[in-house]
Design an enzyme around this catalytic site. Structure first.
Site, PDB file in Angstrom:
ATOM      1  N   LEU A  61      28.799 -13.540  -0.888  1.00  0.00           N
ATOM      2  CA  LEU A  61      29.361 -13.945  -2.181  1.00  0.00           C
ATOM      3  C   LEU A  61      29.546 -12.745  -3.111  1.00  0.00           C
ATOM      4  O   LEU A  61      30.152 -12.866  -4.160  1.00  0.00           O
ATOM      5  CB  LEU A  61      28.451 -14.988  -2.838  1.00  0.00           C
ATOM      6  CG  LEU A  61      28.160 -16.233  -1.985  1.00  0.00           C
ATOM      7  CD1 LEU A  61      27.239 -17.183  -2.722  1.00  0.00           C
ATOM      8  CD2 LEU A  61      29.462 -16.945  -1.617  1.00  0.00           C
ATOM      9  N   LYS A  62      29.002 -11.614  -2.715  1.00  0.00           N
ATOM     10  CA  LYS A  62      29.051 -10.383  -3.537  1.00  0.00           C
ATOM     11  C   LYS A  62      28.763 -10.701  -4.994  1.00  0.00           C
ATOM     12  O   LYS A  62      29.545 -10.400  -5.903  1.00  0.00           O
ATOM     13  CB  LYS A  62      30.391  -9.670  -3.391  1.00  0.00           C
ATOM     14  CG  LYS A  62      30.584  -9.114  -1.996  1.00  0.00           C
ATOM     15  CD  LYS A  62      31.723  -8.139  -1.894  1.00  0.00           C
ATOM     16  CE  LYS A  62      32.056  -7.875  -0.448  1.00  0.00           C
ATOM     17  NZ  LYS A  62      32.610  -9.056   0.257  1.00  0.00           N
ATOM     18  N   ILE A  66      25.367 -11.970 -14.542  1.00  0.00           N
ATOM     19  CA  ILE A  66      24.115 -11.840 -15.295  1.00  0.00           C
ATOM     20  C   ILE A  66      23.002 -12.528 -14.505  1.00  0.00           C
ATOM     21  O   ILE A  66      23.273 -13.381 -13.639  1.00  0.00           O
ATOM     22  CB  ILE A  66      24.228 -12.447 -16.712  1.00  0.00           C
ATOM     23  CG1 ILE A  66      24.550 -13.949 -16.639  1.00  0.00           C
ATOM     24  CG2 ILE A  66      25.265 -11.698 -17.540  1.00  0.00           C
ATOM     25  CD1 ILE A  66      24.370 -14.690 -17.950  1.00  0.00           C
ATOM     26  N   ASN A  68      20.884 -14.949 -15.005  1.00  0.00           N
ATOM     27  CA  ASN A  68      20.795 -16.408 -14.964  1.00  0.00           C
ATOM     28  C   ASN A  68      21.858 -17.030 -14.058  1.00  0.00           C
ATOM     29  O   ASN A  68      21.573 -17.948 -13.289  1.00  0.00           O
ATOM     30  CB  ASN A  68      20.898 -16.990 -16.374  1.00  0.00           C
ATOM     31  CG  ASN A  68      20.623 -18.473 -16.371  1.00  0.00           C
ATOM     32  OD1 ASN A  68      19.549 -18.912 -15.947  1.00  0.00           O
ATOM     33  ND2 ASN A  68      21.605 -19.256 -16.788  1.00  0.00           N
ATOM     34  N   GLY A 168      33.818  -2.957   8.433  1.00  0.00           N
ATOM     35  CA  GLY A 168      34.793  -1.874   8.537  1.00  0.00           C
ATOM     36  C   GLY A 168      35.124  -1.545   9.989  1.00  0.00           C
ATOM     37  O   GLY A 168      35.792  -0.553  10.280  1.00  0.00           O
ATOM     38  N   ALA A 171      39.603  -3.713  12.541  1.00  0.00           N
ATOM     39  CA  ALA A 171      40.787  -3.765  11.669  1.00  0.00           C
ATOM     40  C   ALA A 171      40.766  -2.683  10.579  1.00  0.00           C
ATOM     41  O   ALA A 171      41.813  -2.239  10.118  1.00  0.00           O
ATOM     42  CB  ALA A 171      40.894  -5.151  11.040  1.00  0.00           C
TER      43      ALA A 171
HETATM   44  O1  NUP Z   1      32.542  -2.990   2.088  1.00  0.00           O
HETATM   45  C1  NUP Z   1      32.751  -4.088   2.575  1.00  0.00           C
HETATM   46  N1  NUP Z   1      33.782  -4.257   3.431  1.00  0.00           N
HETATM   47  C2  NUP Z   1      34.069  -5.460   4.032  1.00  0.00           C
HETATM   48  O2  NUP Z   1      35.033  -5.532   4.814  1.00  0.00           O
HETATM   49  C3  NUP Z   1      31.928  -5.198   2.304  1.00  0.00           C
HETATM   50  C4  NUP Z   1      32.191  -6.431   2.904  1.00  0.00           C
HETATM   51  N2  NUP Z   1      31.383  -7.453   2.663  1.00  0.00           N
HETATM   52  N3  NUP Z   1      33.277  -6.558   3.752  1.00  0.00           N
HETATM   53  C5  NUP Z   1      33.543  -7.877   4.380  1.00  0.00           C
HETATM   54  O3  NUP Z   1      33.373  -7.764   5.793  1.00  0.00           O
HETATM   55  C6  NUP Z   1      34.957  -8.397   4.177  1.00  0.00           C
HETATM   56  O4  NUP Z   1      35.053  -9.156   3.005  1.00  0.00           O
HETATM   57  C7  NUP Z   1      35.164  -9.249   5.423  1.00  0.00           C
HETATM   58  O5  NUP Z   1      34.554 -10.516   5.256  1.00  0.00           O
HETATM   59  C8  NUP Z   1      34.390  -8.493   6.487  1.00  0.00           C
HETATM   60  C9  NUP Z   1      35.215  -7.523   7.315  1.00  0.00           C
HETATM   61  O6  NUP Z   1      36.223  -8.194   7.994  1.00  0.00           O
HETATM   62  P1  NUP Z   1      37.219  -7.445   9.051  1.00  0.00           P
HETATM   63  O7  NUP Z   1      37.797  -6.263   8.381  1.00  0.00           O
HETATM   64  O8  NUP Z   1      36.341  -7.073  10.235  1.00  0.00           O
HETATM   65  O9  NUP Z   1      38.220  -8.493   9.378  1.00  0.00           O
END
Ligand code: NUP
Length: 214
Positions: A61-62, A66, A68, A168, A171
């Site tokens: 959900l990143k 704040i 609360n 990373g 793709a």
């Molecule tokens: O730095 C980040 N990079 C990233 O791609 C942090 C992430 N949470 N993600 C997540 O990892 C992104 O939102 C996606 O859900 C997954 C990578 O997906 P893909 O590039 O392997 O398709």
């Protein structure tokens, strides 16, 4: 789900039926399944409960609010049975601590650097500070880019024995073996698996390549 696997599947499909079938088929070959806003917004939050019946679920959900508001969200994620949750650390120690406190036995991973090119504009210049904030807040582990070996190695050096999960791969140009060699405990892989003609086969291959490194 496989306890020994180093693979985390990023389930960013928006076809809910296909996503659920894929989650079930791939769960024996991965450590956890990561759900993000796309699938949660298409399927509804109950998808977290549904996948939690057969796999660890990490909610990406990143969180960046704040204290609360972060707490209210994390309490709900916990009720839904998630194993882990991802929060941003740049919002500061108090916001992140609210996540850790509300998480209970859920694992909290904080983002300390990201994998997209624009991350170098600002965020990735501050990973050391973000690690320190995260450690003070009591997180379980970090999210760090698996396609940026230099940054990942620096983060591993400062993170000590804490867990690092790394997106990373595929793709976004990274390689799963190089990411683990640079310090990732787990790699997060989405499109390379779910856009493949045989997603289960690709997931098994990644899992096997990584298990040979142990
Ligand atoms: O730095 C980040 N990079 C990233 O791609 C942090 C992430 N949470 N993600 C997540 O990892 C992104 O939102 C996606 O859900 C997954 C990578 O997906 P893909 O590039 O392997 O398709």
């Amino acid at each position: 789900m496989s306890d020994g696997s180093r693979l985390i599947l990023a389930l960013d499909l928006v076809d809910v039926g296909r996503a659920l079938r894929m989650a079930q088929d791939i769960s024996p070959h991965c450590f956890a399944i990561k759900v993000n806003w796309p699938i949660i917004l298409h399927a509804g939050p109950q998808i977290i409960r549904e996948i939690s019946r057969f796999s660890r679920v990490i909610c990406d959900l990143k969180l960046a609010d704040i204290p609360n508001t972060n707490r209210l969200i994390v309490e709900r994620v916990r009720e839904l049975g998630a194993w882990g949750v991802i929060a941003h650390s740049f919002v500061g120690q108090d916001s992140l601590r609210a996540v850790v406190e509300a998480a209970g036995d859920m694992k909290v991973f904080s983002v300390v650097a990201m994998s997209h090119p624009g991350a170098s504009d600002l965020l990735n210049r501050f990973h050391d500070m973000l690690i320190d904030i995260s450690m003070k807040a009591g997180v379980y582990g970090f999210v760090a880019p698996g396609n940026n070996e230099a940054v990942l190695r620096q983060i591993r050096a400062r993170a000590g024995g804490m867990k690092i999960i790394s997106p990373g791969i595929g793709a976004q140009g990274g390689d799963e073996v190089s990411a683990v060699a640079a310090g990732a405990d787990y790699v997060i892989v989405g499109r390379k698996i779910y856009q493949a003609s045989d997603p289960v086969k690709v997931a098994m291959e990644i899992d096997q390549r990584l298990s040979m490194m142990l």
